[in-house]
Design a protein around this motif. Structure first.
Motif, PDB file in Angstrom:
ATOM      1  N   MET A   1       3.509  62.686 -37.129  1.00  0.00           N
ATOM      2  CA  MET A   1       2.617  63.833 -37.252  1.00  0.00           C
ATOM      3  C   MET A   1       2.862  64.525 -38.593  1.00  0.00           C
ATOM      4  O   MET A   1       4.010  64.768 -38.978  1.00  0.00           O
ATOM      5  CB  MET A   1       2.869  64.823 -36.103  1.00  0.00           C
ATOM      6  N   ASP A   2       1.792  64.831 -39.302  1.00  0.00           N
ATOM      7  CA  ASP A   2       1.914  65.502 -40.581  1.00  0.00           C
ATOM      8  C   ASP A   2       2.274  66.972 -40.398  1.00  0.00           C
ATOM      9  O   ASP A   2       2.032  67.567 -39.339  1.00  0.00           O
ATOM     10  CB  ASP A   2       0.588  65.426 -41.348  1.00  0.00           C
ATOM     11  N   PHE A   3       2.818  67.574 -41.449  1.00  0.00           N
ATOM     12  CA  PHE A   3       3.025  69.016 -41.468  1.00  0.00           C
ATOM     13  C   PHE A   3       1.704  69.706 -41.808  1.00  0.00           C
ATOM     14  O   PHE A   3       0.798  69.097 -42.377  1.00  0.00           O
ATOM     15  CB  PHE A   3       4.064  69.407 -42.522  1.00  0.00           C
ATOM     16  N   ASP A   4       1.616  70.971 -41.454  1.00  0.00           N
ATOM     17  CA  ASP A   4       0.481  71.801 -41.879  1.00  0.00           C
ATOM     18  C   ASP A   4       0.781  72.266 -43.299  1.00  0.00           C
ATOM     19  O   ASP A   4       1.666  73.104 -43.514  1.00  0.00           O
ATOM     20  CB  ASP A   4       0.324  73.000 -40.932  1.00  0.00           C
ATOM     21  N   ARG A   5       0.047  71.723 -44.268  1.00  0.00           N
ATOM     22  CA  ARG A   5       0.355  72.004 -45.666  1.00  0.00           C
ATOM     23  C   ARG A   5       0.070  73.456 -46.044  1.00  0.00           C
ATOM     24  O   ARG A   5       0.655  73.987 -46.983  1.00  0.00           O
ATOM     25  CB  ARG A   5      -0.404  71.039 -46.571  1.00  0.00           C
ATOM     26  N   ARG A   6      -0.811  74.105 -45.319  1.00  0.00           N
ATOM     27  CA  ARG A   6      -1.046  75.530 -45.565  1.00  0.00           C
ATOM     28  C   ARG A   6       0.200  76.340 -45.212  1.00  0.00           C
ATOM     29  O   ARG A   6       0.629  77.226 -45.965  1.00  0.00           O
ATOM     30  CB  ARG A   6      -2.235  76.024 -44.738  1.00  0.00           C
ATOM     31  N   VAL A   7       0.778  76.024 -44.059  1.00  0.00           N
ATOM     32  CA  VAL A   7       1.984  76.725 -43.611  1.00  0.00           C
ATOM     33  C   VAL A   7       3.136  76.438 -44.557  1.00  0.00           C
ATOM     34  O   VAL A   7       3.879  77.351 -44.968  1.00  0.00           O
ATOM     35  CB  VAL A   7       2.344  76.305 -42.170  1.00  0.00           C
ATOM     36  N   ASP A   8       3.297  75.163 -44.941  1.00  0.00           N
ATOM     37  CA  ASP A   8       4.364  74.795 -45.867  1.00  0.00           C
ATOM     38  C   ASP A   8       4.226  75.545 -47.193  1.00  0.00           C
ATOM     39  O   ASP A   8       5.220  76.010 -47.765  1.00  0.00           O
ATOM     40  CB  ASP A   8       4.340  73.287 -46.133  1.00  0.00           C
ATOM     41  N   THR A   9       2.999  75.635 -47.685  1.00  0.00           N
ATOM     42  CA  THR A   9       2.760  76.308 -48.960  1.00  0.00           C
ATOM     43  C   THR A   9       3.122  77.785 -48.874  1.00  0.00           C
ATOM     44  O   THR A   9       3.789  78.327 -49.770  1.00  0.00           O
ATOM     45  CB  THR A   9       1.280  76.157 -49.374  1.00  0.00           C
ATOM     46  N   CYS A  10       2.709  78.443 -47.809  1.00  0.00           N
ATOM     47  CA  CYS A  10       3.024  79.864 -47.637  1.00  0.00           C
ATOM     48  C   CYS A  10       4.529  80.083 -47.497  1.00  0.00           C
ATOM     49  O   CYS A  10       5.090  81.036 -48.066  1.00  0.00           O
ATOM     50  CB  CYS A  10       2.288  80.427 -46.424  1.00  0.00           C
ATOM     51  N   ASN A  11       5.190  79.213 -46.745  1.00  0.00           N
ATOM     52  CA  ASN A  11       6.636  79.347 -46.580  1.00  0.00           C
ATOM     53  C   ASN A  11       7.374  79.076 -47.881  1.00  0.00           C
ATOM     54  O   ASN A  11       8.383  79.722 -48.182  1.00  0.00           O
ATOM     55  CB  ASN A  11       7.129  78.408 -45.481  1.00  0.00           C
ATOM     56  N   MET A  12       6.867  78.140 -48.671  1.00  0.00           N
ATOM     57  CA  MET A  12       7.479  77.870 -49.969  1.00  0.00           C
ATOM     58  C   MET A  12       7.334  79.086 -50.883  1.00  0.00           C
ATOM     59  O   MET A  12       8.270  79.451 -51.604  1.00  0.00           O
ATOM     60  CB  MET A  12       6.835  76.649 -50.617  1.00  0.00           C
ATOM     61  N   ASP A  13       6.180  79.731 -50.838  1.00  0.00           N
ATOM     62  CA  ASP A  13       5.978  80.942 -51.637  1.00  0.00           C
ATOM     63  C   ASP A  13       6.974  82.027 -51.232  1.00  0.00           C
ATOM     64  O   ASP A  13       7.533  82.728 -52.088  1.00  0.00           O
ATOM     65  CB  ASP A  13       4.550  81.460 -51.453  1.00  0.00           C
ATOM     66  N   ALA A 240      -3.041  72.784 -36.124  1.00  0.00           N
ATOM     67  CA  ALA A 240      -4.438  72.441 -36.437  1.00  0.00           C
ATOM     68  C   ALA A 240      -4.611  70.974 -36.797  1.00  0.00           C
ATOM     69  O   ALA A 240      -5.598  70.344 -36.408  1.00  0.00           O
ATOM     70  CB  ALA A 240      -4.953  73.325 -37.566  1.00  0.00           C
ATOM     71  N   ASN A 241      -3.661  70.403 -37.538  1.00  0.00           N
ATOM     72  CA  ASN A 241      -3.794  69.002 -37.975  1.00  0.00           C
ATOM     73  C   ASN A 241      -2.768  68.105 -37.297  1.00  0.00           C
ATOM     74  O   ASN A 241      -2.170  67.223 -37.929  1.00  0.00           O
ATOM     75  CB  ASN A 241      -3.651  68.902 -39.496  1.00  0.00           C
ATOM     76  N   SER A 242      -2.559  68.309 -36.010  1.00  0.00           N
ATOM     77  CA  SER A 242      -1.551  67.513 -35.289  1.00  0.00           C
ATOM     78  C   SER A 242      -2.023  66.101 -34.958  1.00  0.00           C
ATOM     79  O   SER A 242      -1.242  65.287 -34.468  1.00  0.00           O
ATOM     80  CB  SER A 242      -1.138  68.232 -33.999  1.00  0.00           C
ATOM     81  N   VAL A 243      -3.309  65.801 -35.209  1.00  0.00           N
ATOM     82  CA  VAL A 243      -3.824  64.458 -34.933  1.00  0.00           C
ATOM     83  C   VAL A 243      -4.575  63.946 -36.166  1.00  0.00           C
ATOM     84  O   VAL A 243      -4.989  64.722 -37.023  1.00  0.00           O
ATOM     85  CB  VAL A 243      -4.771  64.445 -33.710  1.00  0.00           C
ATOM     86  N   ASP A 244      -4.747  62.615 -36.211  1.00  0.00           N
ATOM     87  CA  ASP A 244      -5.455  61.996 -37.333  1.00  0.00           C
ATOM     88  C   ASP A 244      -6.918  61.722 -37.018  1.00  0.00           C
ATOM     89  O   ASP A 244      -7.788  61.808 -37.875  1.00  0.00           O
ATOM     90  CB  ASP A 244      -4.770  60.683 -37.731  1.00  0.00           C
ATOM     91  N   ASP A 245      -7.161  61.343 -35.757  1.00  0.00           N
ATOM     92  CA  ASP A 245      -8.516  61.022 -35.333  1.00  0.00           C
ATOM     93  C   ASP A 245      -8.554  61.039 -33.803  1.00  0.00           C
ATOM     94  O   ASP A 245      -7.558  61.405 -33.154  1.00  0.00           O
ATOM     95  CB  ASP A 245      -8.964  59.654 -35.884  1.00  0.00           C
ATOM     96  N   ALA A 246      -9.660  60.633 -33.217  1.00  0.00           N
ATOM     97  CA  ALA A 246      -9.824  60.699 -31.769  1.00  0.00           C
ATOM     98  C   ALA A 246      -8.805  59.821 -31.038  1.00  0.00           C
ATOM     99  O   ALA A 246      -8.207  60.234 -30.044  1.00  0.00           O
ATOM    100  CB  ALA A 246     -11.245  60.297 -31.381  1.00  0.00           C
ATOM    101  N   ALA A 247      -8.625  58.600 -31.541  1.00  0.00           N
ATOM    102  CA  ALA A 247      -7.683  57.683 -30.884  1.00  0.00           C
ATOM    103  C   ALA A 247      -6.261  58.222 -30.951  1.00  0.00           C
ATOM    104  O   ALA A 247      -5.501  58.154 -29.975  1.00  0.00           O
ATOM    105  CB  ALA A 247      -7.766  56.304 -31.539  1.00  0.00           C
ATOM    106  N   ASP A 248      -5.901  58.766 -32.101  1.00  0.00           N
ATOM    107  CA  ASP A 248      -4.566  59.328 -32.277  1.00  0.00           C
ATOM    108  C   ASP A 248      -4.368  60.530 -31.361  1.00  0.00           C
ATOM    109  O   ASP A 248      -3.300  60.700 -30.766  1.00  0.00           O
ATOM    110  CB  ASP A 248      -4.369  59.727 -33.737  1.00  0.00           C
ATOM    111  N   ALA A 249      -5.410  61.344 -31.220  1.00  0.00           N
ATOM    112  CA  ALA A 249      -5.324  62.529 -30.354  1.00  0.00           C
ATOM    113  C   ALA A 249      -5.042  62.126 -28.911  1.00  0.00           C
ATOM    114  O   ALA A 249      -4.159  62.685 -28.254  1.00  0.00           O
ATOM    115  CB  ALA A 249      -6.623  63.328 -30.449  1.00  0.00           C
TER     116      ALA A 249
END
Length: 483
Positions: A1-13, A240-249
């Motif tokens: 599962m990917d990270f939420d890059r928005r959250v990572d960016t805010c935390n890095m800031d 929000a981005n915990s899945v890649d597509d329908a099959a992955d979900a």
């Protein structure tokens, strides 16, 4: 599962902002504040150390005494006050109940106790030593996450004998409930705090999903394992981005429910109601210091963050970090990594057996026997999933467990309407996330260009007035500005 890059960016800031504040205070406010803990004796800040969750610096006083002050970094740590309070209680408890080398704490405080504004802190003895991680990994690839293959078995045995002794000592400590240690106003340390695990920290840090806190401590392993497995389900639904597509979900949803349904098969009934044990999620080579690479005497075990009182069976599993890379990050559950891990485990358990024999431990009840047993009955893999996060249905521990669970595909039945509703919702979440992330990137790129232009204009203005200004010339060269 990917990270939420928005959250990572805010935390890095947040972390960068804190780092700038630390650099500003490092040689001014910080020494003055620390000297107040030793009758205003002057001190100087020596070396700064950057860790995964903390920044530390060594401080030497005029009389030669050296301390280490450590801060939980906002943006890297989601709740610095809770982390530090639990860690301090753990360090005091372990130091007073075992012979494990733990740094002595001189002072500590929460964010509100720190006049520098740098947040929760611990002031402890500075221990000179070499990180085991630096010794055990390939010097040509310091970011490597695997123990170097040519490290001599004889030296590993020296290390494993000491680490096994630490585990045996911790295993002797019994507790009546699952939770975390806390220190009362009277200095007494009890299991009076809710668990705060590395898993909970990492889910929030990289997904923005704050795990729902339990109301109190737990009285059974079954109850605790269900709570942790529900964390993964909450994470899957909430990111929000915990899945890649329908099959992955659908695959991830089924995986999480099947794991929950499988919990009863991996609970040790004779230990379900306790006693429970103390275990540190961040126990690893990188948090152990040795005197030198030749003798390999462990002089300090540091960073006791993410320590909790857990089901005994989790302490009865072998350390997942023996090879540095943990099972959740292996490429398979039965390949070269598994073979390498088993070789290291044989060395480790052999040294533990020797210690147990010298202490006349009953073989059937011995920790080495229970650890070996967990490798054959699947609990090793089960605990790997309980401790890790961001896993999917193709993770090596789950693949290993599937082989041990009869009729696994019949577990955790999910009605078709529930599946469809989940998949539809996650695809909507993913589309929204993608649009918002792209907009966030565009906005940051525009802002960065504006700042670069302002800096360039400032450099040109300075050089127009002072053509030989060295700092401005250096910045102009770095930015490729032709003057």
């Amino acid at each position: 599962m990917d990270f939420d890059r928005r959250v990572d960016t805010c935390n890095m800031d947040r972390a960068l902002e804190w780092g700038a504040a630390f650099d500003k205070e490092r040689n001014t406010t910080l020494p003055q504040w620390l000297s107040g803990y030793r009758n205003r004796q002057p001190c100087e800040v020596l070396t700064t150390y950057h860790g995964s969750f903390n920044w530390s610096c060594s401080v030497r006083f005029n009389d030669g005494i050296t301390w280490l002050v450590r801060f939980a970094v906002p943006g890297k740590v989601m709740d610095g006050d809770a982390k530090v309070a639990r860690e301090v209680a753990t360090m005091y408890y372990v130091k007073s109940h075992t012979t494990i080398p733990v740094p002595a704490i001189h002072h500590w405080g929460l964010s509100e106790d720190n006049p520098s504004g740098l947040g929760a802190f611990i002031i402890m003895d500075f221990i000179s030593g070499v990180s085991l991680r630096d010794i055990l990994t390939d010097e040509t690839n310091p970011d490597s996450k695997i123990l170097k293959s040519d490290f001599p078995n004889e030296k590993l045995r020296i290390l494993y004998r000491q680490i096994a002794d630490f585990h045996l000592q911790l295993y002797q400590l019994d507790f009546s409930s699952i939770g975390a240690l806390s220190m009362g106003d009277d200095g007494r340390i009890t299991v009076n705090a809710r668990p705060l695990t590395l898993k909970m920290q990492e889910i929030e840090a990289h997904s923005g999903v704050k795990i729902a806190a339990c109301e109190n401590q737990f009285s059974s392993a079954t109850e605790y394992f269900n709570y942790v497995a529900q964390q993964d389900l909450q994470h899957l639904h909430g990111q929000a981005n915990s899945v890649d597509d329908a099959a992955d979900a659908e695959a991830k949803l089924v995986f999480r429910h099947q794991l929950i349904a499988s919990i009863p098969q991996f609970v040790r009934r004779d230990h379900d109601l306790g006693p429970f044990k103390l275990a540190c999620d961040d126990m690893r080579y990188g948090n152990m210091l040795v005197n030198n690479p030749q003798d390999l005497n462990i002089v300090s075990v540091i960073d006791w963050e993410w320590t909790n009182i857990v089901p005994a069976q989790m302490s009865q599993s072998p350390p997942q970090w023996l090879m540095i890379r943990k099972p959740a990050d292996w490429s398979s559950c039965d390949g070269d990594e598994f073979d390498r891990y088993n070789h290291l485990l044989d060395l480790y358990l052999d040294e533990m057996k020797k210690l147990e024999s010298s202490r006349n431990t009953n073989t059937e009840d011995s920790l080495s026997h229970l650890m070996r047993q967990s490798m054959s009955d699947g609990k090793f893999w089960f605990h790997a999933l309980i401790e890790s996060c961001y896993d999917a249905d193709y993770s090596p521990p789950w693949k290993a467990l599937r082989k041990l669970i009869p009729n696994i595909d019949k577990h955790g039945y999910l009605p078709e309407p529930y599946r469809r509703a989940f998949v539809d919702k996650k695809l909507e979440d993913l589309a929204t996330y993608t649009a918002l992330w792209e907009a966030m990137q565009a906005k940051r790129e525009t802002e960065n260009k504006r700042k670069e232009q302002e800096l360039e204009n400032t450099i040109r203005r300075v050089l127009a007035e002072e053509p030989d200004n060295v700092p401005a010339l250096k910045l102009a060269s770095q930015m490729g500005i032709i003057v």
